[in-house]
Design an enzyme around this catalytic site. Structure first.
Site, PDB file in Angstrom:
ATOM      1  N   THR A 141       0.981  -1.346   0.312  1.00 24.08           N
ATOM      2  CA  THR A 141      -0.016   0.190  -0.001  1.00 24.08           C
ATOM      3  C   THR A 141       0.830   1.331  -0.097  1.00 24.08           C
ATOM      4  O   THR A 141       1.434   1.704  -1.040  1.00 24.08           O
ATOM      5  CB  THR A 141      -1.080   0.081   1.161  1.00 24.08           C
ATOM      6  OG1 THR A 141      -0.311  -0.378   2.259  1.00 24.08           O
ATOM      7  CG2 THR A 141      -2.256  -0.943   1.205  1.00 24.08           C
ATOM      8  N   LYS A 167       3.692  -7.121   3.707  1.00 22.72           N
ATOM      9  CA  LYS A 167       3.543  -5.510   3.560  1.00 22.72           C
ATOM     10  C   LYS A 167       3.457  -4.925   4.754  1.00 22.72           C
ATOM     11  O   LYS A 167       2.674  -5.651   5.669  1.00 22.72           O
ATOM     12  CB  LYS A 167       2.400  -5.130   2.612  1.00 22.72           C
ATOM     13  CG  LYS A 167       1.139  -5.584   2.993  1.00 22.72           C
ATOM     14  CD  LYS A 167       0.356  -4.400   3.057  1.00 22.72           C
ATOM     15  CE  LYS A 167       0.235  -3.312   4.016  1.00 22.72           C
ATOM     16  NZ  LYS A 167      -0.957  -2.628   4.722  1.00 22.72           N
ATOM     17  N   THR A 178       0.053  -3.912  12.017  1.00 23.13           N
ATOM     18  CA  THR A 178      -0.509  -3.756  10.787  1.00 23.13           C
ATOM     19  C   THR A 178       0.119  -4.232   9.667  1.00 23.13           C
ATOM     20  O   THR A 178       1.013  -3.560   9.091  1.00 23.13           O
ATOM     21  CB  THR A 178      -1.215  -2.415  10.560  1.00 23.13           C
ATOM     22  OG1 THR A 178      -1.869  -1.984  11.485  1.00 23.13           O
ATOM     23  CG2 THR A 178      -2.104  -2.337   9.170  1.00 23.13           C
ATOM     24  N   GLU A 264       5.514   4.564   7.103  1.00 29.16           N
ATOM     25  CA  GLU A 264       5.179   5.609   6.651  1.00 29.16           C
ATOM     26  C   GLU A 264       6.036   7.002   6.892  1.00 29.16           C
ATOM     27  O   GLU A 264       6.092   7.359   8.039  1.00 29.16           O
ATOM     28  CB  GLU A 264       3.497   6.037   7.007  1.00 29.16           C
ATOM     29  CG  GLU A 264       2.754   5.013   6.234  1.00 29.16           C
ATOM     30  CD  GLU A 264       1.412   5.058   6.403  1.00 29.16           C
ATOM     31  OE1 GLU A 264       0.884   5.832   7.182  1.00 29.16           O
ATOM     32  OE2 GLU A 264       0.722   4.631   5.540  1.00 29.16           O
ATOM     33  N   ASN A 389      -0.730  10.795   6.045  1.00 20.47           N
ATOM     34  CA  ASN A 389      -1.957  10.467   6.738  1.00 20.47           C
ATOM     35  C   ASN A 389      -3.164  11.623   6.587  1.00 20.47           C
ATOM     36  O   ASN A 389      -4.205  11.387   7.055  1.00 20.47           O
ATOM     37  CB  ASN A 389      -1.726   9.819   7.704  1.00 20.47           C
ATOM     38  CG  ASN A 389      -1.112   8.441   7.697  1.00 20.47           C
ATOM     39  OD1 ASN A 389      -1.728   7.599   7.025  1.00 20.47           O
ATOM     40  ND2 ASN A 389       0.203   8.295   7.965  1.00 20.47           N
TER      41      ASN A 389
END
Ligand code: ADP
Ligand code: MG
Length: 695
Positions: A141, A167, A178, A264, A389
């Site tokens: 993602t 991932k 996650t 991220e 985000n």
């Protein structure tokens, strides 16, 4: 990477995400024992609910994973969609529907476009290969790279392989973290023993991970064991199973660290070890509280040795949970430098700060209160985390065909983001004013009309903010098409087009007569500052025949640049014109020569003293093993030419770039001409989009 016997993988684009692979399949023809570990989030996604109820089990064949849509909080249709997907994949593979598991990742709360997956299932099954890379890519993602790991282990006198793809990048928090992972092994092991080993391996790997303390709805780790290694099925409990679980832990640990490092917006991997705790469990909890503390993470981003935040977050967690731990008695070190030992320890701040700029930062805490220890992983907290985000769902728009697309017009972003972007961009604009820059527009990248239009818009923008662009264009596919229409054929040697005398007429007609005129027309729709010139005009490009390399093939009327008429270009630039050059040269002998446009761009850049040289082609930049190389220097680039990483048309580019760098050009950018406005993205933002080469 070595993968276990009997497994095959596929990855393709099913149209769930706008421009990337989004559907992956892992398959074993031999039936497998299967087990899974799942998120503890009570807002579980439909595929999690489905798989959790069916595992552990025997007789499993496949796992299908989609990215781009989480199928979470999608109402009763969510489970129907899971069923439709598993059935379609089973049909395509010719296995029972109950032997296929699924997982999803992506945006929450939008119905899964199951019909697209159903439609893609036959092609997915046909494209199965022994290599896992494409599947690893399709499950990503916001990840910036694929994540795979493997280990070999001897079990019962047989070689057993364990491999995994995974991932995970954001919404990564304890238990699990996650992510989606699919572990494959050729070991023979029953489903409950496999489930036990998988659970054990989670504790010190994926459960020791935190990126942002947000637990996802879709976490799942699947393990498939097909038994083809031929070992006696492992006994539970037993030493063989212990060895297997240890190897499995290693695989998962490697992937957990990869996820943390690719969090991220992350710029660094953070590793926190807590020792001397009352128990291992308490040590893990405290280590994760440090790795997950926003203040610690922000300090790590700034390479700020603010160890007080480390002990503060341990004290906070211990105090809340009632653990018998006194942070005041602890010893703390960062990158091996002791910063606290029952009292602040003297250290060289500048040295430590420099060490904290390394890509991995390790924090060690000894609590002196017991034997428990644990290691947790996380990453730093950067501006980019918020950027990624802050606007995630505002940019998602439903599509008529059921999927979702990203509408990322600037208008949809938050004011803070827009301001930041503009401030960054304006800084560059100031720096660029008055500088010269040569842009090679790749033949292969200029086939689409809309792209030509956006390219011309960008050149206009560059000019209007004070940059002095010069455009050199290639001819690529259009020349080939025209030659073929006229009964000839295209041949390339090392990326250079073989050009005989009759071809040259066609080449010149297409380059100067068609492509050049088109570009000039488009550029002049506003402003009227573009001037089309062939290299023959004003003897702009003097050329001579390119002699074949020793023993090589004669390329015909292919030339190389001997001199650039700099005065002519100076004149045009001083008057505010944008020269648009077609790469035809004129020889001292009066003959015309076809010259590779990459070479012309470099020679022109050298001649006019350009600070920048930009190549727009049909690839994201320089690729090595399929991945984009973001930055390298001349030596690094030369090495890629030597070791064969660079092939075909890219070889001419690289040789031209090396020459330009040797002759005063400061920065060369290689970017994807197929992406609208990529020049703007590369030049006016801190983190570019393609490959940047510096001397
Ligand atoms: P252009 O019209 O931009 O000059 P070319 O086909 O001449 O296009 O050159 C670009 C091509 O170089 C790419 O499409 C790609 O197939 C090839 N290439 C070879 N090696 C590499 C590499 N390591 N990285 C990127 N592209 C490469
Ligand atoms: Mg080329």
């Amino acid at each position: 990477m070595k993968v276990p016997s009997g497994f095959q993988f596929a990855g393709l684009q099913a149209g769930i995400k706008p421009n990337r692979k989004d559907l992956a399949l892992v398959y074993s023809q031999a039936p497998c024992s299967a087990a899974g570990c799942f998120t503890r989030n009570t807002a579980r996604a439909a595929p999690v609910l489905d798989a959790e109820a069916r595992l552990p089990a025997t007789g499993m064949h496949a796992v299908v994973v989609n990215s781009g849509n989480a199928n979470a909080l999608t109402g009763p249709e969510g489970l129907q969609d899971v069923k439709a997907v598993c059935e379609a994949v089973a049909r395509a593979l010719g296995v029972p529907a109950a032997s296929v598991l699924s997982a999803s990742t992506g945006v929450i709360g939008h119905r899964l476009p199951a019909a697209k997956i159903v439609a893609a299932a036959p092609l997915l099954a046909q494209s199965l290969r022994p290599e896992p890379e494409r599947a690893a890519e399709a499950i990503l993602t916001t990840d910036t790279r694929i994540k795979m790991a493997a280990r070999a282990v001897r079990i019962g006198g047989k070689d057993v392989t364990i491999s995994a793809i995974c991932k995970g990048s954001g919404m990564i928090a304890p238990s699990l973290a996650t992510m989606i992972a699919v572990v494959t092994t050729d070991a023979a092991v029953g489903p409950s023993a496999l489930a036990g080993a998988l659970r054990r391996s989670m504790e010190r790997s994926f459960n020791a991970l935190t990126v942002d303390n947000d637990m996802s709805t879709n976490d799942v780790v699947f393990a498939l064991a097909n038994g083809l290694a031929g070992n006696e099925p492992m006994v539970d409990p037993g030493p063989e199973l212990d060895r297997f679980a240890a190897a499995l832990t290693e695989v998962c640990k490697e992937l957990a660290k990869d996820i943390a490092a690719d969090g991220e917006g992350a710029t660094k991997l953070l590793e926190v070890e807590v020792a001397g705790a009352p128990s291992d469990e308490i040590a893990m909890e405290l280590a994760k509280s440090v790795a997950g503390s926003s203040l610690v993470k922000a300090a790590i981003f700034g390479a700020d040795p603010n160890w007080g935040r480390v002990l503060a977050s341990i004290g906070a967690r211990a105090g809340t949970a009632g653990y018998d731990v006194a942070p005041a008695d602890a010893r703390v070190s960062v990158q091996g430098v002791e910063v606290y030992d029952r009292a602040p320890a003297g250290h060289d701040g500048a040295v430590l700060k420099a060490r904290m700029r390394e890509p991995e930062v390790r924090v060690e805490v000894d609590l002196r209160h017991g034997e428990g220890s644990a290691v947790a992983w996380g990453c730093d907290l950067s501006y980019d985390y918020v950027k990624i985000n802050a606007d995630y769902t505002s940019l998602i728009v439903p599509r008529p065909d059921g999927g979702v697309a990203k509408d990322d017009r600037l208008a949809n972003y938050s004011p803070a983001f827009k301001q930041q972007l503009l401030v960054e961009a304006l800084g560059y604009i100031r720096r660029f004013a008055g500088t010269r820059c040569v842009v090679k527009y790749g033949g292969a990248a200029m086939v689409k009309e809309s792209l030509k239009k956006s390219f011309c818009d960008d050149i206009g923008l560059l000019r209007s903010v004070g940059l002095r662009p010069i455009v050199v264009h290639g001819g690529g596919p259009e020349i080939t098409r025209t030659l073929e229409k006229l009964g000839g054929k295209a041949e390339f040697v090392d990326g250079q087009r073989v050009t005989n005398t009759s071809d040259l007429k066609v080449v010149e007609m297409v380059l100067t007569g068609s492509i050049n005129t088109d570009l000039v027309t488009l550029l002049n729709q506003e402003g009227g500052h573009a001037v089309g010139v062939s290299g023959k005009d004003g003897a702009l490009l003097r050329a001579r025949k390119l002699l074949p390399e020793n023993g090589g093939r004669d390329l015909g009327q292919v030339g190389e640049v001997t001199r650039v008429n700099k005065d002519f270009l100076d004149l045009l630039l001083q008057q505010g014109y944008v020269p648009v050059i077609s790469p035809i040269g004129i020889g001292e002998d009066g003959q015309s020569y076809n010259i590779n446009a990459d070479q012309v761009a470099a020679e022109v850049a050298i001649a006019v003293g350009a600070q920048k040289l930009i190549y727009l082609s049909d690839v994201p930049g320089i690729l090595k093993a399929g991945e984009l190389v973001e930055e390298l220097n001349g030596a690094g680039l030369a090495a890629q030419l030597e070791d064969g990483t660079v092939q075909g048309g890219m070889r001419v580019k690289v040789r031209s770039i090396l020459k330009a760098l040797h002759n005063g050009v400061q920065r060369v950018h290689l970017i994807d001409g197929r992406v609208p406005h990529s020049i703007i993205g590369e030049l006016f933002t801190d983190k570019g989009v393609g490959t940047l080469v510096t001397p």
